[in-house]
Design an enzyme around this catalytic site. Structure first.
Site, PDB file in Angstrom:
ATOM      1  N   ASN A   1     100.023  39.015 142.947  1.00 59.65           N
ATOM      2  CA  ASN A   1      98.990  38.013 142.644  1.00 59.65           C
ATOM      3  C   ASN A   1      99.516  37.108 141.523  1.00 59.65           C
ATOM      4  OD1 ASN A   1      96.772  36.611 141.691  1.00 59.65           O
ATOM      5  ND2 ASN A   1      95.384  38.365 141.700  1.00 59.65           N
TER       6      ASN A   1
ATOM      7  N   CYS B   1      92.308  32.082 138.876  1.00 59.71           N
ATOM      8  CA  CYS B   1      92.918  32.156 140.219  1.00 59.71           C
ATOM      9  C   CYS B   1      92.395  31.081 141.181  1.00 59.71           C
ATOM     10  CB  CYS B   1      92.706  33.536 140.814  1.00 59.71           C
ATOM     11  SG  CYS B   1      93.412  34.841 139.784  1.00 59.71           S
TER      12      CYS B   1
ATOM     13  N   HIS C   1      93.900  32.690 148.356  1.00 63.60           N
ATOM     14  CA  HIS C   1      94.476  33.230 147.123  1.00 63.60           C
ATOM     15  C   HIS C   1      94.948  34.647 147.435  1.00 63.60           C
ATOM     16  CE1 HIS C   1      95.154  34.717 143.208  1.00 63.60           C
ATOM     17  NE2 HIS C   1      94.037  35.409 143.128  1.00 63.60           N
TER      18      HIS C   1
HETATM   19  O1  UT7 Z   1      92.960  37.333 141.287  1.00 59.91           O
HETATM   20  C1  UT7 Z   1      91.642  37.397 140.870  1.00 59.91           C
HETATM   21  C2  UT7 Z   1      90.830  38.163 141.773  1.00 59.91           C
HETATM   22  N1  UT7 Z   1      91.155  39.573 141.674  1.00 59.91           N
HETATM   23  C3  UT7 Z   1      90.902  40.371 142.679  1.00 59.91           C
HETATM   24  O2  UT7 Z   1      90.494  39.924 143.708  1.00 59.91           O
HETATM   25  C4  UT7 Z   1      91.071  41.857 142.485  1.00 59.91           C
HETATM   26  C5  UT7 Z   1      89.928  42.569 143.121  1.00 59.91           C
HETATM   27  N2  UT7 Z   1      89.964  44.008 143.021  1.00 59.91           N
HETATM   28  C6  UT7 Z   1      90.888  44.770 143.677  1.00 59.91           C
HETATM   29  O3  UT7 Z   1      91.774  44.241 144.316  1.00 59.91           O
HETATM   30  C7  UT7 Z   1      90.734  46.258 143.652  1.00 59.91           C
HETATM   31  O4  UT7 Z   1      89.493  46.602 143.080  1.00 59.91           O
HETATM   32  C8  UT7 Z   1      91.870  46.986 142.867  1.00 59.91           C
HETATM   33  C9  UT7 Z   1      93.170  46.876 143.639  1.00 59.91           C
HETATM   34  C10 UT7 Z   1      92.014  46.398 141.488  1.00 59.91           C
HETATM   35  C11 UT7 Z   1      91.531  48.480 142.750  1.00 59.91           C
HETATM   36  O5  UT7 Z   1      91.355  49.043 144.033  1.00 59.91           O
HETATM   37  P1  UT7 Z   1      90.085  49.935 144.345  1.00 59.91           P
HETATM   38  O6  UT7 Z   1      90.217  50.386 145.733  1.00 59.91           O
HETATM   39  O7  UT7 Z   1      88.876  49.148 143.975  1.00 59.91           O
HETATM   40  O8  UT7 Z   1      90.313  51.170 143.412  1.00 59.91           O
HETATM   41  P2  UT7 Z   1      89.426  51.718 142.198  1.00 59.91           P
HETATM   42  O9  UT7 Z   1      89.516  50.820 141.051  1.00 59.91           O
HETATM   43  O10 UT7 Z   1      88.071  52.076 142.712  1.00 59.91           O
HETATM   44  O11 UT7 Z   1      90.201  53.064 141.859  1.00 59.91           O
HETATM   45  C12 UT7 Z   1      90.310  54.141 142.805  1.00 59.91           C
HETATM   46  C13 UT7 Z   1      91.148  55.242 142.190  1.00 59.91           C
HETATM   47  C14 UT7 Z   1      90.715  55.602 140.766  1.00 59.91           C
HETATM   48  O12 UT7 Z   1      90.896  56.991 140.614  1.00 59.91           O
HETATM   49  P3  UT7 Z   1      89.646  57.995 140.726  1.00 59.91           P
HETATM   50  O13 UT7 Z   1      88.663  57.539 139.677  1.00 59.91           O
HETATM   51  O14 UT7 Z   1      89.130  57.808 142.116  1.00 59.91           O
HETATM   52  O15 UT7 Z   1      90.255  59.312 140.472  1.00 59.91           O
HETATM   53  C15 UT7 Z   1      91.715  54.883 139.907  1.00 59.91           C
HETATM   54  O16 UT7 Z   1      91.902  55.514 138.650  1.00 59.91           O
HETATM   55  O17 UT7 Z   1      92.507  54.797 142.091  1.00 59.91           O
HETATM   56  C16 UT7 Z   1      92.971  54.990 140.735  1.00 59.91           C
HETATM   57  N3  UT7 Z   1      93.948  53.955 140.425  1.00 59.91           N
HETATM   58  C17 UT7 Z   1      95.268  54.100 140.615  1.00 59.91           C
HETATM   59  N4  UT7 Z   1      95.999  55.121 141.079  1.00 59.91           N
HETATM   60  C18 UT7 Z   1      97.340  54.926 141.144  1.00 59.91           C
HETATM   61  C19 UT7 Z   1      93.701  52.718 139.927  1.00 59.91           C
HETATM   62  N5  UT7 Z   1      94.861  52.030 139.793  1.00 59.91           N
HETATM   63  C20 UT7 Z   1      95.838  52.873 140.205  1.00 59.91           C
HETATM   64  C21 UT7 Z   1      97.240  52.743 140.301  1.00 59.91           C
HETATM   65  N6  UT7 Z   1      97.942  53.803 140.779  1.00 59.91           N
HETATM   66  N7  UT7 Z   1      97.885  51.606 139.948  1.00 59.91           N
END
Ligand code: UT7
Length: 328
Positions: free
Chosen positions: A285, A122, A255
């Site tokens: 993205n 990225c 980005h």
């Molecule tokens: O391009 C390269 C650089 N990439 C980035 O910058 C990405 C960086 N990371 C992020 O943007 C975020 O970490 C994500 C968007 C990927 C995830 O968001 P988050 O707020 O960090 O969520 P999380 O991974 O901590 O997940 C929170 C909850 C989890 O459920 P529990 O364990 O709390 O019950 C996940 O299972 O959200 C759940 N979850 C979803 N729920 C519905 C994860 N993905 C989804 C989904 N739909 N698509």
């Protein structure tokens, strides 16, 4: 050839493939695998509403080709004057030749210009721009075509809701030329390979067979934490190199990965949110394509004008990160 003080953006172009996938469409697709997601979660956690996927016939070079044609037209640059072609991509058409060589051929550039890909995920476009800038300022080349192009939809595991809702396909391009008037003012690039495991597609080809997983894997929260930390630092580093303060920046074009990361960086730099170009909601993205896509959108809708100072910054797999300041 004479060395010049700057490389300057003469024209921009971009392309999004035709298939628009809304969060709702994606949720229905995932439901077929028994996986739950929804528009509310995706919008609240990422800021993404839709993304574009290539058709099965479209390769990364096809997306790059259209973006390149548009940038060349905007720059009013003769094809055969291009001496350097760089494509930033992590989703090349082939193992080799490079996507840049394929774009050179598809464009019909027959002047023996140099062509190669840059692989910094990225952060790829920031890397590619910095490389082209160095080669132009050093006098090696006069005119360059620099692209970010991706078909990330091909790397997605549609059984992993934590990653497949984030990415899309697209391409962006700029034509750079040697200039004595200010253009690219400064850049800063970094990498830390010890974080390779938090964002990767850890497969390779051996004996014609893919070994390991060629699908995208990401520890989202770990990437989030690192991104927030390095983006402000590298932006400030580029500003210091350009001898500028953040308030002299007209547009922040980060980005486009997550609106929470983007807003966080904007705030940390003390910039009003209105000065940030956001295409994430519509594009998702698009990895190396996201910055040149957003730049082209803002140029064409009249926000970015000649003389504007733009801060671009990116972070991605590797781990890589970088920033650059461009005077348009
Ligand atoms: O391009 C390269 C650089 N990439 C980035 O910058 C990405 C960086 N990371 C992020 O943007 C975020 O970490 C994500 C968007 C990927 C995830 O968001 P988050 O707020 O960090 O969520 P999380 O991974 O901590 O997940 C929170 C909850 C989890 O459920 P529990 O364990 O709390 O019950 C996940 O299972 O959200 C759940 N979850 C979803 N729920 C519905 C994860 N993905 C989804 C989904 N739909 N698509």
């Amino acid at each position: 050839m004479m060395a010049h003080s700057y490389s300057r953006v003469l024209g921009t172009g971009s392309y999004l493939p035709r298939i628009r996938i809304t969060n709702q469409t994606l949720a229905e697709r995932l439901a077929q695998y028994g996986i739950e997601t929804n528009d509310e979660w995706i919008v609240a956690r990422t800021g993404i509403h839709s993304r574009y996927f290539s058709t099965p016939e479209q390769a990364t070079s096809d997306l790059a080709l259209i973006a390149a044609r548009r940038a060349l037209e905007a720059a009013r640059m003769d094809l055969q004057a291009i001496e350097l072609i760089i494509v930033a991509t992590s989703t090349p058409d082939f193992v080799f030749p490079s996507t840049a060589c394929l774009v050179q051929d598809k464009l019909g550039i027959r002047n023996g210009s140099a062509a190669f890909d840059v692989q910094a995920v990225c952060s790829g476009f920031v890397y590619a721009l910095a490389v082209a800038d160095g080669l132009i300022r050093g006098g090696t080349y006069r005119n360059a075509l620099v692209m970010g192009a991706e078909t990330f939809s091909r790397l997605l595991d549609f059984k992993d809701r934590t990653t497949c809702v984030l990415f899309g396909d697209g391409a962006g391009a700029v034509v750079l030329t040697a200039s004595d008037y200010p253009g690219l003012l400064a850049s800063a690039l970094h990498a830390d390979g010890s974080y390779a495991h938090i964002l990767c597609a850890p497969g390779n080809v051996n004996g014609g067979i893919v070994q390991g997983s060629a699908l995208l894997h990401m520890d989202g929260p770990a990437v989030f934490k690192l991104a927030v930390n390095v983006l402000e630092k590298v932006a400030r580093e580029a500003l210091a190199k350009a001898n500028m303060s953040a308030d002299q920046i007209d547009w922040l074009i980060p980005h486009q990965a997550n609106i929470r990361i983007m807003r966080g960086t904007c705030r940390k730099l003390g910039l009003p949110l209105e000065r940030m170009v956001v295409t994430l909601g519509e594009h998702g993205n698009t990895s190396a394509a996201s910055i040149p896509l957003a730049l082209d959108v803002a140029v064409r809708d009249g926000r970015v004008k000649a003389g504007d100072r733009i801060l671009i910054e990116g972070v991605g797999g590797g781990f890589t990160w970088g920033a650059a300041i461009i005077c348009m």
